[in-house]
Design a protein around this motif. Structure first.
Motif, PDB file in Angstrom:
ATOM      1  N   ALA A  33      10.249  -4.688  10.023  1.00 48.82           N
ATOM      2  CA  ALA A  33       8.864  -4.919  11.411  1.00 48.82           C
ATOM      3  C   ALA A  33       9.003  -6.404  11.880  1.00 48.82           C
ATOM      4  O   ALA A  33      10.593  -6.660  11.905  1.00 48.82           O
ATOM      5  CB  ALA A  33       7.523  -6.028  10.252  1.00 48.82           C
TER       6      ALA A  33
ATOM      7  N   SER B  36       9.522  -6.119  -1.765  1.00 46.86           N
ATOM      8  CA  SER B  36      11.255  -5.312  -1.251  1.00 46.86           C
ATOM      9  C   SER B  36      12.116  -5.595  -1.919  1.00 46.86           C
ATOM     10  O   SER B  36      13.313  -5.492  -2.325  1.00 46.86           O
ATOM     11  CB  SER B  36      11.279  -5.695   0.412  1.00 46.86           C
TER      12      SER B  36
ATOM     13  N   ASP C   8      -4.779   5.022  -3.212  1.00 49.46           N
ATOM     14  CA  ASP C   8      -3.226   3.920  -4.237  1.00 49.46           C
ATOM     15  C   ASP C   8      -3.709   4.215  -5.384  1.00 49.46           C
ATOM     16  O   ASP C   8      -4.645   4.893  -6.220  1.00 49.46           O
ATOM     17  CB  ASP C   8      -3.501   2.333  -4.183  1.00 49.46           C
TER      18      ASP C   8
ATOM     19  N   HIS D 133      12.831  -3.388  -4.332  1.00 44.50           N
ATOM     20  CA  HIS D 133      13.754  -2.851  -4.063  1.00 44.50           C
ATOM     21  C   HIS D 133      15.472  -3.139  -5.014  1.00 44.50           C
ATOM     22  O   HIS D 133      16.908  -2.083  -5.451  1.00 44.50           O
ATOM     23  CB  HIS D 133      14.235  -1.960  -2.976  1.00 44.50           C
TER      24      HIS D 133
HETATM   25  N1  LIG Z   1       9.454  -2.312   6.890  1.00 46.14           N
HETATM   26  C1  LIG Z   1       9.122  -4.040   6.756  1.00 46.14           C
HETATM   27  O1  LIG Z   1       9.599  -4.360   7.320  1.00 46.14           O
HETATM   28  C2  LIG Z   1       8.512  -3.686   5.562  1.00 46.14           C
HETATM   29  C3  LIG Z   1       8.503  -5.516   5.442  1.00 46.14           C
HETATM   30  C4  LIG Z   1       7.590  -5.630   3.683  1.00 46.14           C
HETATM   31  C5  LIG Z   1       7.739  -5.103   2.484  1.00 46.14           C
HETATM   32  N2  LIG Z   1       8.406  -3.528   3.317  1.00 46.14           N
HETATM   33  C6  LIG Z   1       8.072  -2.638   1.828  1.00 46.14           C
HETATM   34  O2  LIG Z   1       6.750  -2.037   2.001  1.00 46.14           O
HETATM   35  C7  LIG Z   1       6.770  -1.923   0.735  1.00 46.14           C
HETATM   36  C8  LIG Z   1       5.373  -2.174   0.129  1.00 46.14           C
HETATM   37  O3  LIG Z   1       5.466  -3.062  -0.208  1.00 46.14           O
HETATM   38  P1  LIG Z   1       3.951  -4.331  -1.284  1.00 46.14           P
HETATM   39  O4  LIG Z   1       4.629  -5.291  -1.264  1.00 46.14           O
HETATM   40  O5  LIG Z   1       2.972  -3.737  -0.982  1.00 46.14           O
HETATM   41  O6  LIG Z   1       5.219  -3.615  -2.986  1.00 46.14           O
HETATM   42  P2  LIG Z   1       3.885  -2.559  -4.315  1.00 46.14           P
HETATM   43  O7  LIG Z   1       4.733  -2.476  -5.183  1.00 46.14           O
HETATM   44  O8  LIG Z   1       3.257  -4.494  -4.358  1.00 46.14           O
HETATM   45  O9  LIG Z   1       2.739  -2.111  -3.419  1.00 46.14           O
HETATM   46  C9  LIG Z   1       3.148  -0.542  -3.510  1.00 46.14           C
HETATM   47  C10 LIG Z   1       2.069   0.217  -3.635  1.00 46.14           C
HETATM   48  O10 LIG Z   1       1.490   1.472  -3.911  1.00 46.14           O
HETATM   49  C11 LIG Z   1       1.980   2.129  -4.719  1.00 46.14           C
HETATM   50  N3  LIG Z   1       1.673   3.608  -4.539  1.00 46.14           N
HETATM   51  C12 LIG Z   1       2.925   4.139  -5.583  1.00 46.14           C
HETATM   52  N4  LIG Z   1       2.690   5.212  -4.982  1.00 46.14           N
HETATM   53  C13 LIG Z   1       1.918   5.564  -4.706  1.00 46.14           C
HETATM   54  C14 LIG Z   1       1.566   7.055  -4.303  1.00 46.14           C
HETATM   55  N5  LIG Z   1       1.777   8.116  -4.490  1.00 46.14           N
HETATM   56  N6  LIG Z   1       0.447   7.047  -3.762  1.00 46.14           N
HETATM   57  C15 LIG Z   1      -0.090   5.743  -2.872  1.00 46.14           C
HETATM   58  N7  LIG Z   1      -0.068   4.373  -3.684  1.00 46.14           N
HETATM   59  C16 LIG Z   1       1.173   4.781  -4.451  1.00 46.14           C
HETATM   60  C17 LIG Z   1       1.147   1.002  -6.069  1.00 46.14           C
HETATM   61  O11 LIG Z   1       0.641   1.695  -7.004  1.00 46.14           O
HETATM   62  C18 LIG Z   1       1.574  -0.043  -5.449  1.00 46.14           C
HETATM   63  O12 LIG Z   1       0.237  -0.616  -5.074  1.00 46.14           O
HETATM   64  C19 LIG Z   1       8.074  -1.332   0.004  1.00 46.14           C
HETATM   65  O13 LIG Z   1       8.549  -0.195  -0.019  1.00 46.14           O
HETATM   66  C20 LIG Z   1       8.750  -2.969   0.621  1.00 46.14           C
HETATM   67  O14 LIG Z   1       9.740  -2.930   0.338  1.00 46.14           O
HETATM   68  C21 LIG Z   1       8.261  -3.318   4.056  1.00 46.14           C
END
Ligand SMILES: NC(=O)c1ccc[n+]([C@@H]2O[C@H](COP(=O)([O-])OP(=O)(O)OC[C@H]3O[C@@H](n4cnc5c(N)ncnc54)[C@H](O)[C@@H]3O)[C@@H](O)[C@H]2O)c1
Ligand SMILES: [Zn+2]
Ligand SMILES: [Zn+2]
Length: 415
Positions: A358, A67, A244, A70
């Motif tokens: 979350a 996050s 992934d 972003h």
């Molecule tokens: N909703 C919430 O409360 C909350 C909390 C924490 C993080 N998030 C969100 O969760 C998401 C993931 O966070 P993270 O820390 O794991 O980030 P990250 O960027 O480390 O992980 C994202 C993963 O997605 C993969 N990816 C990219 N394109 C893809 C595709 N087309 N198909 C499959 N995989 C693909 C990337 O290779 C990477 O490993 C982010 O959007 C973050 O903002 C949301």
């Protein structure tokens, strides 16, 4: 006697007339976002108690989250400098007069959303929608630049403008609702991810109503996807399939969570998911990627024309991979509307969907108990432990997935 005057930065200076020197006030170090792609570790004024239910925390460990990227990448806008970081824990240094839940010296982990614990939404466990913690931008509409949800640490002016915890000290508002005391005997790294990513993975799985025997497909095998994989097993999934693009992250998923893996680049991806799920599709599909999913040049050009931030490609994949009458749970972040949302498929297949930040406040006790009892291990996803002073390099590494980076822990006390 010479009068010392504070300047704009809070330093004490001698008046111009005298033969000058500057006396710096004590300043802490913090990772400050300046503009897209520009984060540096600066000296900034120490936080102070502003409300009676605030505490000041001396941060002992903090992490970088997807996050945060972003903001770093400009998908969530921030126009002025702000201390980043919403995943942190530490020792209570000072308490406001109305704080009853914690005392000086307590070791606590803090949920990333800021919530009062009392309002209509907090009472129902929907703390990210708290009506009291984002006075300027809160509202029911959920539009692009107004009517947003409750406050979050280090998450732009749109979400309250609170400085974050990638710092030596942080002000924690609503301290009677958020911080959770951690007993001795548990290391920081064992519990740090209770602040966000484990409750996020847990929320994803709970929203998906995962039950024993379910087939669960999880897009994204970053920190959040890895946590969702753990949560899916605990809730009885019969099969957990991680998707992934990055082989090293899939390898990590196989190693720490014993899941099956598929590469997102595989042209037969959806067929392979059907093959693993009795030809029906997954009972539950989880989006742990969000709007910054990889995309082609053409997709990027289309997004510019449509004023879309990133892509909803992974939501589309979820609608294909999930079975009829299945559930899609979206914790990956989205920040703009999208054309061609696959509503036809959602209707035809009779799908249920849930999105959002979350419910960390709701689940933190339950998640803590799983860690304490040894039912789940969270620190096996950490790949890098780095001094806070190197936050700028750490962001660059995490963003570009250098050195097989999965999760970075920043340590304010480390040299
Ligand atoms: N909703 C919430 O409360 C909350 C909390 C924490 C993080 N998030 C969100 O969760 C998401 C993931 O966070 P993270 O820390 O794991 O980030 P990250 O960027 O480390 O992980 C994202 C993963 O997605 C993969 N990816 C990219 N394109 C893809 C595709 N087309 N198909 C499959 N995989 C693909 C990337 O290779 C990477 O490993 C982010 O959007 C973050 O903002 C949301
Ligand atoms: Zn986070
Ligand atoms: Zn509230």
């Amino acid at each position: 006697m010479v009068l010392l005057l504070p300047n704009l930065q809070g330093d004490l200076v001698l008046p111009k007339s005298s033969n000058l020197f500057l006396i710096k006030t004590i300043r802490m170090k913090a990772a400050v976002f300046h503009k897209i792609g520009d984060i540096s570790v600066d000296n900034v004024p120490d936080p102070r108690i502003e409300q009676a239910d605030d505490i000041i925390l001396k941060v002992t460990s903090t992490a970088i989250c997807g996050s945060d990227l972003h903001i770093y990448n400009g998908f969530v806008p921030q126009l002025r400098d702000e201390v980043l970081g919403h995943e942190f824990m530490g020792i209570v240094e000072e308490t406001g007069s109305a704080v009853t839940k914690v005392k000086k010296g307590d070791r606590v982990v803090v949920p990333f959303t800021i919530a009062c614990g009392q309002c209509f939404f907090c009472q129902q466990g929907y703390h990210p929608n708290c009506i009291h913690t984002n006075p300027e931008y809160y509202g029911p509409e959920g539009d692009l630049l107004k009517g947003k949800g409750g406050g979050m640490f280090g998450y732009t002016d749109l979400y309250g403008g609170y400085n974050g915890g990638q710092a030596e000290y942080v002000r924690v508002p609503k301290a009677n609702a958020g911080p959770k005391i951690i007993p001795d005997g548990l290391e920081d790294e064992q519990v740090l991810f209770l602040t966000d990513i484990f409750p996020t993975g847990w929320s994803a799985v709970k929203w998906g109503k995962v039950k024993p025997g379910d087939y669960v497909v999880i897009f994204g095998s970053g920190p959040v996807g890895l946590m969702a994989q753990k949560a899916a097993w605990i809730n009885g999934a019969a099969r957990v399939i991680a998707v992934d693009l990055l082989e090293y992250r899939l390898e990590k998923a196989r190693r720490v969570n014993k899941v099956e893996t598929l590469n997102a680049d595989d042209e037969h991806l959806i067929q392979k998911i059907y093959d693993l799920t009795d030809g029906r599709g997954a009972d539950v599909a989880i989006d742990a990627v969000g709007m910054e999913a990889s995309r082609s040049f053409l997709e990027k050009a289309k997004a510019v024309i449509n004023a879309e931030k990133g892509t909803m490609k992974v939501i589309e994949l979820c609608t294909e991979a999930v079975r009829r009458s299945g559930i899609i749970s979206v914790v990956g972040v989205y920040a703009s509307p999208f054309d061609n949302f696959p509503i036809h498929r959602i209707f035809d297949k009779g799908l249920i969907m849930q999105f959002g930040q979350a419910q960390t406040h709701l689940y933190i006790d339950q998640c803590f108990e799983m860690v304490r009892s040894g039912k789940v291990v969270l620190d096996d996803i950490i790949t890098h432990r780095i001094p806070l002073t190197q936050a700028s390099e750490a962001y660059d590494m995490f963003k570009h997935k250098k050195d097989d980076c999965v999760k970075v822990v920043l340590k304010p006390g480390m040299n």
